[in-house]
Design an enzyme around this catalytic site. Structure first.
Site, short mmCIF file in Angstrom:
data_model
loop_
_atom_site.label_atom_id
_atom_site.label_comp_id
_atom_site.label_asym_id
_atom_site.label_seq_id
_atom_site.Cartn_x
_atom_site.Cartn_y
_atom_site.Cartn_z
N ASP A 151 49.26 -11.74 -18.24
CA ASP A 151 48.67 -13.07 -18.42
C ASP A 151 48.47 -13.41 -19.91
O ASP A 151 48.79 -12.60 -20.77
CB ASP A 151 47.34 -13.11 -17.64
CG ASP A 151 47.05 -14.46 -17.03
OD1 ASP A 151 47.65 -15.46 -17.46
OD2 ASP A 151 46.19 -14.53 -16.12
N GLU A 200 52.92 -16.56 -19.26
CA GLU A 200 52.33 -17.35 -20.36
C GLU A 200 52.42 -18.84 -20.07
O GLU A 200 52.30 -19.65 -20.98
CB GLU A 200 52.87 -16.92 -21.72
CG GLU A 200 54.36 -17.04 -21.96
CD GLU A 200 54.79 -18.46 -22.27
OE1 GLU A 200 55.14 -19.13 -21.29
OE2 GLU A 200 54.81 -18.86 -23.46
N TRP A 201 52.61 -19.17 -18.80
CA TRP A 201 52.51 -20.54 -18.28
C TRP A 201 53.54 -21.50 -18.87
O TRP A 201 53.35 -22.73 -18.86
CB TRP A 201 51.10 -21.11 -18.49
CG TRP A 201 50.00 -20.13 -18.24
CD1 TRP A 201 49.84 -19.35 -17.12
CD2 TRP A 201 48.91 -19.79 -19.12
NE1 TRP A 201 48.74 -18.55 -17.25
CE2 TRP A 201 48.14 -18.81 -18.46
CE3 TRP A 201 48.52 -20.23 -20.38
CZ2 TRP A 201 47.00 -18.25 -19.03
CZ3 TRP A 201 47.37 -19.67 -20.94
CH2 TRP A 201 46.63 -18.70 -20.26
N GLY A 202 54.62 -20.98 -19.44
CA GLY A 202 55.67 -21.85 -19.97
C GLY A 202 55.33 -22.47 -21.31
O GLY A 202 55.95 -23.45 -21.72
N ASP A 229 49.11 -23.12 -13.27
CA ASP A 229 48.78 -22.53 -11.96
C ASP A 229 48.99 -23.54 -10.83
O ASP A 229 48.62 -24.72 -10.96
CB ASP A 229 47.32 -22.07 -11.94
CG ASP A 229 47.08 -20.83 -12.79
OD1 ASP A 229 48.03 -20.38 -13.47
OD2 ASP A 229 45.96 -20.32 -12.76
C1 GLA Z 1 45.75 -17.23 -14.89
C2 GLA Z 1 47.06 -16.97 -14.15
C3 GLA Z 1 46.77 -16.94 -12.66
C4 GLA Z 1 45.77 -15.86 -12.34
C5 GLA Z 1 44.51 -16.08 -13.15
C6 GLA Z 1 43.54 -14.92 -13.01
O1 GLA Z 1 45.24 -18.49 -14.63
O2 GLA Z 1 48.00 -17.99 -14.44
O3 GLA Z 1 47.98 -16.73 -11.93
O4 GLA Z 1 46.33 -14.61 -12.62
O5 GLA Z 1 44.80 -16.23 -14.54
O6 GLA Z 1 42.43 -15.03 -13.85
#
Ligand code: GLA
Length: 338
Positions: A147, A184-186, A206
């Site tokens: 993450d 790393e969410w892109g 997410d």
């Molecule tokens: C981030 C990630 C999620 C999850 C949460 C947990 O938001 O993108 O998929 O793992 O952390 O805290």
């Protein structure tokens, strides 16, 4: 009426290689507690879900990773700097849990963070990559979700490369290959550098299970579908199927798109609560075979039109022996009238 998911048209024979040398030739399939339990999971829950993966027929169709998410950790590292687990939640320890999962013919995944803390405020792996990678190997870990919280604004690529190298070093000389899931969410175009570093990279924020969230993630993938392939997959986040609050047609659309985009199929529901229709969807061998197709190429958007406040998309893509086509209509999410 056109069948809404599969249209076989031509023969297609193109193979791609696995850039990071690990050979994960099809997207991983498995289960993760976060969408159903957030931080409220423990050893009993994980073992129970692993049991159902086997007894419920999920393993048989390909779901084999049982992963932990954020909150398995103890609040502090041990005196010698080793990452440790929350003994209230995991009284038998992580190694014992991993052995339990392996004993069922499944694979075991863990979560950490390329920052000083996880998103839930527990110890992260930044600047502890080597010691943590060794711990993961000692525990028999097969999959790491990594993450991006509390990252000190240090460049993504450098932080994720460090853990990738640590995992390679820690597994050298063993028969282990750890699937490395970059989360790393892109933010820093991981689809450009991810194939050399890991095996999947998040391409979105997410998911939250609402139709607007599913749709906006699909929309955000339009320009990215060219990047995933054997060895390294675009990851538009875990599945939100199997929750009764989500209407069946939305679950079907969501699942079919993730499968055909060659996304990791990581279930996030409580398997004790999945109704028959959702279970049939999750176990649908035809859709799964699209996801696991040896060619490993995503569908892409080939048509888009808006009228009367409604928009239509057509997405198609190659399979090893033909074409897959997916079709959806945004406002009414209706797939069956075509
Ligand atoms: C981030 C990630 C999620 C999850 C949460 C947990 O938001 O993108 O998929 O793992 O952390 O805290």
């Amino acid at each position: 009426m056109i069948s809404w998911i599969l249209i076989l048209i031509i023969t297609f024979t193109r193979f791609t290689t696995c850039k990071n040398g690990y050979g994960f030739k099809s997207p991983p399939m498995g289960w993760n507690p976060y969408n159903a339990f957030t931080f409220a999971f423990n050893e009993t829950i994980i073992k129970n879900q692993a049991d159902i993966i086997v007894t419920g027929g999920y393993l048989k169709v390909g779901y084999r990773y049982i992963n932990l998410d954020d909150s398995w950790q103890a609040p502090n590292r041990t005196a010698d700097g080793t990452l440790s687990y929350n003994t209230d939640k995991f009284p038998s320890g992580i190694k014992a849990l991993s052995e339990y999962i392996h004993g069922k013919g499944l694979l075991f995944g863990i979560y950490s963070d390329a920052g000083t803390e996880t998103c839930g405020g527990l110890p992260g792996s930044l600047d502890h990559e080597e010691i943590d990678a060794k711990t993961f190997v000692e525990w028999g870990v097969d999959y790491l979700k990594y993450d991006n919280c509390y990252n000190k604004n240090r460049p993504e690529q450098e932080r994720y490369q460090k853990m990738g190298k640590a995992l390679k070093d820690a597994t050298k000389g063993t028969d282990k290959t750890i699937f490395y899931s970059i989360c790393e969410w892109g933010q820093s175009n991981p689809w450009l550098w991810g194939p050399d570093v890991g095996n999947s990279w998040r391409t979105s924020v997410d998911i939250n299970g609402f139709w607007t969230s599913i749709l906006s993630i699909i929309d955000s993938q339009v320009r990215l579908t060219q990047y995933g392939g054997p060895g390294g997959w675009n990851d538009p986040d875990m599945l939100a199927v199997g929750f009764d609050v989500i209407p069946p047609i939305e679950q079907i659309t969501h699942y079919a798109f993730w499968a055909a985009m060659k996304a990791p199929l990581i279930l996030g529901c409580d398997l004790n609560k999945v109704n028959d229709a959702s279970k049939a969807l999750i176990l649908n061998k035809d859709i799964i075979s699209v996801n696991q197709d040896p060619l490993g190429l995503s569908i892409c958007q080939v048509y888009y039109k808006t009228y009367n406040e409604t928009s239509f998309d057509i997405w198609t893509g190659p399979l090893i022996d033909g074409y897959v086509a997916s079709l959806y209509q945004k406002l009414y999410t209706l797939l069956t009238n075509y």
